[in-house]
Design a protein around this motif. Structure first.
Motif, PDB file in Angstrom:
ATOM      1  N   GLY B 383       0.790  -1.228   0.000  1.00 20.93           N
ATOM      2  CA  GLY B 383       0.000   0.000   0.000  1.00 20.93           C
ATOM      3  C   GLY B 383       0.821   1.276   0.000  1.00 20.93           C
ATOM      4  N   LEU B 384       2.066   1.217   0.441  1.00 21.82           N
ATOM      5  CA  LEU B 384       2.897   2.419   0.465  1.00 21.82           C
ATOM      6  C   LEU B 384       3.396   2.789  -0.919  1.00 21.82           C
ATOM      7  N   GLY B 385       3.280   1.837  -1.873  1.00 16.83           N
ATOM      8  CA  GLY B 385       3.809   2.105  -3.203  1.00 16.83           C
ATOM      9  C   GLY B 385       5.317   2.247  -3.158  1.00 16.83           C
ATOM     10  N   THR B 386       5.858   3.076  -4.053  1.00 15.48           N
ATOM     11  CA  THR B 386       7.292   3.340  -4.012  1.00 15.48           C
ATOM     12  C   THR B 386       7.502   4.684  -3.329  1.00 15.48           C
ATOM     13  N   LEU B 387       8.465   4.713  -2.444  1.00 12.42           N
ATOM     14  CA  LEU B 387       8.719   5.930  -1.681  1.00 12.42           C
ATOM     15  C   LEU B 387      10.211   6.191  -1.619  1.00 12.42           C
TER      16      LEU B 387
END
Lengths: 408, 408
Positions: B383-387
């Motif tokens: 859920g955080l995706g790419t960060l």
């Protein structure tokens, strides 16, 4: 070809998993067959309104989502609240928003909303038009206890502090300059004098004499905050070539619309409160597509329930939105439907957070992904990935074929 | 409400698929039932420590992950190594890290680690306190062949090259100024004179006479590199309002902690090597939650195995971490658990790469996603995706409700 857009923003829509809802968010827990069908026909994503790590105020979040970078176009909350009441600032003006409040003889704020007084027009009347030291004060009543004050005159600055202590049982503040310019000092000084003058007028106002007699909290003080100034902003039509309208109950959201040059439509029953007539607003949105290219629809109560920590209320209200949203299933083929929130207001926090909000784009040409529900976690797997608020109009304009070519 | 945080950083954790591991990475191939359970209860993502396309050094990667943008807060490796040995620089100081090495009569580096000499304190003693041209040299022994040199005096600059040729069988370099300022020229000059003086002292040092006699590689030269300077850095408490501690074996990681104002805890058996007592470190982390709000735990050997190309060793060591991590499954309800790496060190490359690393956040309020394993590819769907590295503290502070509101 897609030519028109409906953008539905549900305030504070995003949330966090709640144990009592089976570790689901209110949006996930709500029965939303319509929103889920729309999501199934959409490209979805997860949107950080101001980017990761920033907790968005509703004003700046809306500017970002509508494609106006707040760094460049935000001029203070007062500016937008004034626009909401129909006052577009001129260069040099300073606008503040305020509450009529109850203050006791010792200068302690007893009730920030003066017993949730419903109508303040009579109180505003003797304050509107006061002149002090060459500054004219325009005062206009908002909904319930709210009002806006616009200062017009030479040598003013919005760089002043709030007089509002922002909580009850606290001592009144004075307005202070926030920088060392003569303009900021003059503005603070004139504003303090205005507040004192208003206080004296309000104390002897017939409505307050009546409220004293009837045992109601007096509306004897005008708490001012959020000083804003003029900023030149290209209208939605200038910026995008789209005629735009705004359908909202809350004054601030009408203000956003007017600030960006949209036509603000008045829809009977649109209150910005949990009792708002959501179906009427959505039907009005549909009708206004005949006249406008871009329809911005705002629904407020999702945020209010979050701020009250009322997750059942939030869930139930989302189900109201869902039922009303059926009209968006049969939008004309030339219309893109976009739905999102302006930020998260987790019920557990009772305030805004930096958690991202789901977004869906439905319309001809959209790369429909395999998301089958409109929810925070379902949309995290959508084709849009994670995006920022200012990306929303990028995607919208792209579907409309209205983005310019970069390079050649 | 979440109030405390355990942040576990496994150095060089990320990797690439390896044929001998069935086209899995060491983390994917390792038996990690505990980390997988933690991931199942987490929100996961894929983190680019410095953003895409940048190969992170461990020092800058850690600063980014701890929320200190390296552009603003990195002052050179020497500064952090000095902090690791307890020396916090003053304005004007210059710090370098170094190895005791073996150099032959022709000025060729024969062994960059002087036969992996274990104890260098006796060699440091006659060098510590040398004064040249108004500059005092503080020299402090690190672990094994390592040391730190801090120069204190007027008119110094960290803008000088390394004297270290960075490989064996290469000719020694001289320190040169990296810009045209008198400070850089003076620093290079004084530093070269110090290196020569040290070399003469080391040649005649009783320990080296003994090593020559016993056929060991002499520690007759101090190879210096990574000049750093003072920078004003707000402490973790000043920046976030969190009391913080650091549990690490490697000197550089203790240096990161001390540089950011954390309390550096000494845990017996924490060596920063493959033999490090990982369970003792994790138990210490748990205990230190009684005293601190934020516990930064560092594990080094994942990186060392990657640099040796030892994928079996890396996989096996990850399984050691997994067994020890069971204590994190029963963290108090007020504690957020975060696990990630500071960069990838693919065994096939034997050096750092720009491949992203998995990250998981587990705690109350987190939007748990459907990732069921802690691995590079499993977390890519989280859920955080790419960060980016600097986003990590954004997400942490958001869960803690400690981010300020933007706008109004």
């Amino acid at each position: 070809m897609v030519e028109k857009v409906v953008l539905l923003i549900c305030d504070g829509l995003g949330d966090r998993p709640i144990d009592e809802l089976g570790a689901l968010t209110p949006l996930e827990a709500a029965e939303t067959p319509c929103l889920d069908r729309l999501a199934r026909e959409s490209e979805c994503g997860l949107m950080y309104p101001l980017g990761r790590g920033l907790v968005p105020g509703s004003d700046v979040a809306h500017l970002a989502i509508l494609g106006y970078d707040p760094q460049e176009y935000y001029a203070g909350r007062g500016t937008i609240e004034a626009a909401g009441l129909g006052i577009l600032l001129r260069p040099g003006d300073v606008a503040l928003r305020g509450n009529f409040a109850t203050v006791d003889g010792g200068g302690i704020v007893r009730d920030r909303r003066a017993g949730r007084i419903r109508v303040v027009e009579p109180l505003v009347k003797p304050l509107d038009g006061i002149e002090l030291d060459g500054v004219t004060f325009m005062v206009k009543a908002g909904t319930a206890h709210r009002a806006v004050v616009v200062m017009r005159g030479e040598g003013l600055s919005a760089s002043v502090t709030d007089a509002d202590p922002h909580k009850a049982a606290a001592r009144l503040g004075r307005v202070s300059p926030r920088d060392n310019t003569p303009e900021a000092r003059r503005t603070a000084d004139v504003l303090n004098r205005f507040i004192d003058r208003a206080s004296a007028i309000l104390h002897d106002h017939p409505l307050n004499i009546e409220r004293r007699r009837d045992g109601h909290a007096e509306a004897n003080y005008l708490l001012l905050r959020g000083a804003g100034h003029y900023r030149e902003v290209p209208s939605f039509r200038e910026r995008y070539g789209l005629s735009a309208c705004c359908i909202a109950g809350g004054g601030m959201y009408k203000g956003i619309g007017r600030y960006l040059g949209m036509t603000v439509l008045e829809v009977p029953g649109a209150t910005g409160l949990p009792d708002s007539d959501v179906p009427a607003k959505f039907r009005a949105a549909l009708r206004s597509l005949e006249t406008f290219d871009f329809v911005f629809v705002h629904v407020k109560a999702t945020d209010s329930f979050g701020e009250d920590g009322d997750f059942i209320g939030k869930k139930t209200f989302i189900e109201t939105i869902d039922r009303a949203a059926r009209v968006f299933e049969s939008l004309p083929a030339n219309t893109l439907f976009v739905m999102t929130g302006d930020h998260s207001t987790p019920c557990a926090l009772r305030e805004h957070s930096a958690d991202p909000v789901p977004i869906m784009l439905r319309g001809s040409g959209v790369r429909v992904d395999d998301v089958v529900a409109f929810g925070e976690r379902a949309c995290a797997r959508g084709g849009l990935g994670t995006l920022s608020g200012t990306n929303v109009m990028h995607h919208v304009l792209n579907i409309l074929g209205r983005l310019p070519l970069a390079g050649a």
